[in-house]
Design a protein around this motif. Structure first.
Motif, PDB file in Angstrom:
ATOM      1  N   LEU A  26      35.909  46.558  42.155  1.00 30.38           N
ATOM      2  CA  LEU A  26      36.584  47.413  43.135  1.00 30.38           C
ATOM      3  C   LEU A  26      35.678  47.706  44.325  1.00 30.38           C
ATOM      4  N   GLY A  27      34.381  47.923  44.061  1.00 27.19           N
ATOM      5  CA  GLY A  27      33.440  48.150  45.155  1.00 27.19           C
ATOM      6  C   GLY A  27      33.355  46.953  46.078  1.00 27.19           C
ATOM      7  N   ARG A  28      33.320  45.759  45.485  1.00 29.47           N
ATOM      8  CA  ARG A  28      33.265  44.544  46.307  1.00 29.47           C
ATOM      9  C   ARG A  28      34.553  44.399  47.116  1.00 29.47           C
ATOM     10  N   LEU A  29      35.709  44.699  46.508  1.00 31.32           N
ATOM     11  CA  LEU A  29      36.974  44.596  47.231  1.00 31.32           C
ATOM     12  C   LEU A  29      37.011  45.550  48.422  1.00 31.32           C
ATOM     13  N   ARG A  30      36.565  46.789  48.191  1.00 34.58           N
ATOM     14  CA  ARG A  30      36.537  47.756  49.307  1.00 34.58           C
ATOM     15  C   ARG A  30      35.642  47.247  50.421  1.00 34.58           C
ATOM     16  N   ASP A  31      34.500  46.666  50.062  1.00 31.39           N
ATOM     17  CA  ASP A  31      33.567  46.154  51.063  1.00 31.39           C
ATOM     18  C   ASP A  31      34.172  44.989  51.839  1.00 31.39           C
ATOM     19  N   VAL A  32      34.809  44.047  51.137  1.00 29.30           N
ATOM     20  CA  VAL A  32      35.396  42.885  51.807  1.00 29.30           C
ATOM     21  C   VAL A  32      36.506  43.311  52.761  1.00 29.30           C
TER      22      VAL A  32
END
Length: 426
Positions: free
Chosen positions: A262-268
């Motif tokens: 989820l953190g990576r998705l928010r960043d992308v």
């Protein structure tokens, strides 16, 4: 169990003594076999269990066979005792005694009381039970048949009881452990296919154990000899549990990895939004600084992806890991595609600025070349340079005209350099 020899003429004293010795040995072996059958764990379990199906039918016949075995053994024992008593009367038995002994030992001199005579067939003075006469050889043959039948039944039941219920209990315990893990990650009946499969498996194991206890012979395969318990349903249940366990472990992996993903998705998605914002700003700059009509439009942020990301975060808060897994897989692919689209949009929008920067760099490079060649005071080159510079540093910039002007300047530099004497070019 051994079989007595065939009958023949009146036996002599030596024949009688040899026959009695052999029969005594056989009697001991028969008694040992019957006691072993009586103490067999399978027989005791069959005798005390609430049986159903095939086992109930076969045990009824086997129990009757065991009862008949003991009845015939008692007749065999009585006949042997009578023969011993007659032989013990005197050292040299009389002909009458030898005939009696021959009848007992070789003829049909053994009486066995059988089943009760039905009331409808019984006469006023007739016997209440049937009585049959056999030779010891016939008696032994019947006993052998019943003994084999009884041992096959009790051994098969005992083998199934030894093989299946305990293993089913272990598998059921493991199923309950997997069920606890499954519920912890939201794999429940009605919410996830594996939750439904797990409940069906628990019911199957419960039914399988009950059947293996009440009807063990239904799980016995006599062929190929010597026979074996049929564990196919148990093994299939084990395979089903392995499949469910893998699914639950996959969901657990999603739960453990959800925070990072989820953190990576928010960043992308954040980078994609920033890139699109930069592209929109760059488009405004391009339209104000470059005279062009083909600058592509820039779309807004992907609101659908943000909505699905919010849904994924809600699934995380409510521990719906089984729903989160496919959603994250789809989101990660679409988020990466969105970032790539945003970067391509920025590149397309800023292309005119890149072209202008390249033309400015080329113009400055040729001006430096003119200075090295000593042609900085050439009026034509000064004029051509000023024209190109005015176009490239004006707003909005006409890129097509500026490129043509830079090319004319390059051509003039090349022609002027070719016309200068060699000494002037040093």
């Amino acid at each position: 169990m051994a079989v007595a020899g065939p009958s023949g003429p009146v036996m002599g004293r030596e024949d009688v003594d040899r026959a009695l010795a052999r029969l005594a040995t056989e009697h001991e072996a028969i008694e040992s076999s019957l006691l072993s059958l009586q103490d067999h764990s399978g027989r005791r379990l069959l005798e005390g269990a609430e049986l159903t199906g095939v086992t109930k039918e076969r045990w009824a016949a086997t129990d009757a066979a065991i009862t008949a075995l003991w009845t015939h053994f008692e007749a065999y024992t009585d006949a042997l005792a009578t023969a011993r008593e007659i032989r013990s009367r005197r050292r040299w038995p009389t002909q009458t005694e030898l005939r009696q002994l021959t009848e007992l030992l070789r003829g049909e001199g053994v009486s066995v009381t059988g089943e009760a005579v039905p009331d409808a067939a019984r006469s006023l003075t007739g016997p209440a039970r049937l009585t049959e006469r056999y030779s010891l050889e016939q008696l032994l043959a019947r006993m052998n048949t019943w003994y084999e039948q009884a041992m096959e039944t009790v051994a098969a039941a005992d083998s199934v009881w030894s093989a299946l219920p305990a293993r089913i209990d272990l598998l059921a315990a493991e199923t309950q452990r997997v069920r606890s893990l499954a519920h912890a990650v939201g794999v429940r009946p009605g919410a996830h296919p594996s939750g439904d499969e797990l409940e069906e498996l628990i019911a199957e194991l419960t039914e399988l154990r009950a059947q293996s206890v009440s009807d063990p012979l239904a799980f016995w395969r006599a062929r190929p000899a010597p026979g074996r318990p049929d564990t196919s349903r148990y093994e299939e249940a084990g395979r089903q549990l392995d499949g469910i366990r893998r699914e639950v472990e996959a969901v657990m992996h999603v739960r453990d990895d959800a925070k990072h993903r989820l953190g990576r998705l928010r960043d992308v998605l954040s980078r994609a939004d920033r890139t699109l914002t930069e592209a929109r700003s760059a488009r405004v700059e391009v339209l104000s600084k470059i005279l062009a009509s083909d600058v592509p439009a820039v779309s807004g942020p992907a609101s659908v992806l943000h909505e699905r990301l919010a849904m994924a975060e809600e699934f995380t808060r409510s521990a719906q890991w089984h729903r989160l897994s496919p959603l994250l897989d789809s989101l990660e692919q679409h988020a990466d595609d969105e970032l790539l689209r945003a970067r391509e949009s920025l590149t397309a929008v800023t292309a005119p600025l890149a072209v202008r920067a390249e033309l400015r760099g080329r113009l400055d490079a040729y001006r430096a070349k003119v200075a090295r060649l000593g042609m900085a005071e050439d009026p034509l080159l000064i004029e051509r340079y000023d024209q190109a510079r005015r176009l490239l540093w004006s707003a909005p910039c006409d890129l097509a005209a500026a490129e043509r002007t830079v090319q004319r300047y390059q051509q003039a530099v090349a022609e002027s350099g070719a016309q200068r004497p060699p000494q002037d070019r040093r």
